[in-house]
Scaffold this active site. Sequence first.
Site, short mmCIF file in Angstrom:
data_model
loop_
_atom_site.label_atom_id
_atom_site.label_comp_id
_atom_site.label_asym_id
_atom_site.label_seq_id
_atom_site.Cartn_x
_atom_site.Cartn_y
_atom_site.Cartn_z
N CYS A 115 0.82 -1.23 0.00
CA CYS A 115 0.00 0.00 0.00
C CYS A 115 0.85 1.27 0.00
O CYS A 115 0.32 2.36 -0.23
CB CYS A 115 -0.95 0.01 1.19
SG CYS A 115 -1.93 -1.50 1.32
N HIS A 239 -2.90 6.86 3.43
CA HIS A 239 -3.39 5.58 2.91
C HIS A 239 -4.76 5.31 3.52
O HIS A 239 -4.97 5.48 4.72
CB HIS A 239 -2.41 4.46 3.25
CG HIS A 239 -2.94 3.11 2.92
ND1 HIS A 239 -3.54 2.83 1.71
CD2 HIS A 239 -2.98 1.95 3.63
CE1 HIS A 239 -3.92 1.56 1.69
NE2 HIS A 239 -3.60 1.01 2.85
N ASN A 269 -10.21 -0.13 1.04
CA ASN A 269 -8.75 -0.07 0.96
C ASN A 269 -8.33 -0.57 -0.43
O ASN A 269 -8.47 -1.76 -0.72
CB ASN A 269 -8.15 -0.93 2.08
CG ASN A 269 -6.64 -0.97 2.06
OD1 ASN A 269 -6.01 -0.56 1.08
ND2 ASN A 269 -6.06 -1.49 3.13
O1 UT7 Z 1 -3.43 -1.87 4.15
C1 UT7 Z 1 -3.44 -2.50 5.40
C2 UT7 Z 1 -4.46 -3.60 5.46
N1 UT7 Z 1 -4.99 -3.98 6.73
C3 UT7 Z 1 -5.50 -3.13 7.67
O2 UT7 Z 1 -5.42 -1.95 7.58
C4 UT7 Z 1 -6.17 -3.77 8.86
C5 UT7 Z 1 -5.99 -2.96 10.13
N2 UT7 Z 1 -6.93 -3.41 11.17
C6 UT7 Z 1 -8.19 -3.01 11.17
O3 UT7 Z 1 -8.63 -2.25 10.32
C7 UT7 Z 1 -9.10 -3.52 12.30
O4 UT7 Z 1 -8.31 -4.23 13.25
C8 UT7 Z 1 -10.26 -4.42 11.79
C9 UT7 Z 1 -11.29 -3.56 11.03
C10 UT7 Z 1 -9.73 -5.50 10.87
C11 UT7 Z 1 -10.97 -5.07 12.97
O5 UT7 Z 1 -11.43 -4.08 13.88
P1 UT7 Z 1 -11.16 -4.30 15.46
O6 UT7 Z 1 -11.82 -3.18 16.15
O7 UT7 Z 1 -9.69 -4.47 15.65
O8 UT7 Z 1 -11.97 -5.62 15.75
P2 UT7 Z 1 -11.47 -7.01 16.35
O9 UT7 Z 1 -10.57 -7.71 15.39
O10 UT7 Z 1 -10.98 -6.80 17.75
O11 UT7 Z 1 -12.82 -7.81 16.44
C12 UT7 Z 1 -13.86 -7.41 17.34
C13 UT7 Z 1 -14.98 -8.43 17.23
C14 UT7 Z 1 -14.51 -9.87 17.37
O12 UT7 Z 1 -15.53 -10.57 18.08
P3 UT7 Z 1 -15.39 -10.84 19.66
O13 UT7 Z 1 -14.11 -11.62 19.81
O14 UT7 Z 1 -15.36 -9.50 20.30
O15 UT7 Z 1 -16.62 -11.64 19.96
C15 UT7 Z 1 -14.46 -10.37 15.95
O16 UT7 Z 1 -14.66 -11.75 15.84
O17 UT7 Z 1 -15.59 -8.32 15.94
C16 UT7 Z 1 -15.61 -9.63 15.32
N3 UT7 Z 1 -15.46 -9.45 13.89
C17 UT7 Z 1 -16.48 -9.15 13.08
N4 UT7 Z 1 -17.78 -8.97 13.32
C18 UT7 Z 1 -18.57 -8.64 12.26
C19 UT7 Z 1 -14.31 -9.51 13.15
N5 UT7 Z 1 -14.60 -9.24 11.86
C20 UT7 Z 1 -15.93 -9.01 11.80
C21 UT7 Z 1 -16.79 -8.67 10.74
N6 UT7 Z 1 -18.09 -8.51 11.02
N7 UT7 Z 1 -16.35 -8.50 9.47
#
Ligand code: UT7
Length: 316
Positions: A115, A239, A269
């Site tokens: 990216c 980005h 993204n």
């Molecule tokens: O160019 C770089 C590419 N990558 C990135 O930029 C990724 C950077 N990271 C992020 O953008 C964020 O970490 C995410 C958007 C991927 C996730 O957000 P988060 O606030 O860090 O959520 P999390 O991973 O802590 O998940 C929170 C909850 C979990 O459930 P529990 O354990 O609290 O019950 C996940 O299982 O949300 C759940 N979850 C979802 N729920 C609905 C994870 N993905 C999803 C989803 N829909 N798509």
Amino acid sequence: MPATDSSARGATIIGWGSYLPPKVLTNHDLERMVDTSDEWIVERSGIRERHVDGTTIGMSIEAGRAAIQSSGLSPADIDALIIATTTPDKQWGNAATVQDALGMRCGVFEINAACSGFVYSLVAAHGLIAMGATNVLVIGADSLSKITDWNDRNTAVLFGDGAGAVVLQSCDGPGELVAWDLDADGSAGPILWADVGGYIQMEGKEVFRRAVRIMVDSANKVLHHAGVSGDDIALLVPHQANIRIIQAACDRLGVDMDRTAVVLDRMGNTSAASIPLALDDALTKGRIAPGDLVLLVGFGGGMTAASALLRWGPRT
Ligand code: UT7
């Protein structure tokens, strides 16, 4: 590696353009594909919809054509073409196919810095100009939809396809680039990767944490080198990965969100395309004026980071 050589021949951006493939996938469409909700995606990432089913070559041709048209040049005037992409359609020859389709007769190559690739390529283009090139076309293009596992809710909600391009032209004097930084931390490679032929894999939380740090470090090196602060930045073009990453970086850099370009709500993204797409959007909306300091900041898999501080020239 923050640097600029004020004695080097400089460049200005004289044209720009972008392209998004027509097929739109909304969060509501995704609700029917994986266990997620529009509310979760908007709250955690800021994304509402993304464009999919583009090809890197096809989108590059369209964005490149638009940028050349906007520059007032003809394709034969371009001395070099650089395409930043992490999703080439072919193992090699992607940029060469774009060159041929647009009727250019120049050297071409591709840069993969995930990216961060567009900013890496912009800096490389300035290097070519410092060494004698006159006009360089830089395209950031990625078709992440082809390496996204649409059954994996951890990644499927984030990514999209698109392309953005600029034409750089040599000028008398130092040009627009005030300072630049290219950075990488290979120890963080295992938190965001894709095997050749495989899908994007990531540890989202860890990527989030490190992304803010590596972006802010890179941007601060450039600000420090230029002797300016966040207050002096007219527009930050970051980005477009996650609105919360952008907000956290803005907080640390002292740049308000109303001085920040955001298109991820409509595009997701798009990797190497995200910064030129956001720049094109800001220029189209008249958000950049001559003399403005514009800070481009990228981060991506590898992990890589890159920043470029531009003092915008006469063309808007
Ligand atoms: O160019 C770089 C590419 N990558 C990135 O930029 C990724 C950077 N990271 C992020 O953008 C964020 O970490 C995410 C958007 C991927 C996730 O957000 P988060 O606030 O860090 O959520 P999390 O991973 O802590 O998940 C929170 C909850 C979990 O459930 P529990 O354990 O609290 O019950 C996940 O299982 O949300 C759940 N979850 C979802 N729920 C609905 C994870 N993905 C999803 C989803 N829909 N798509």
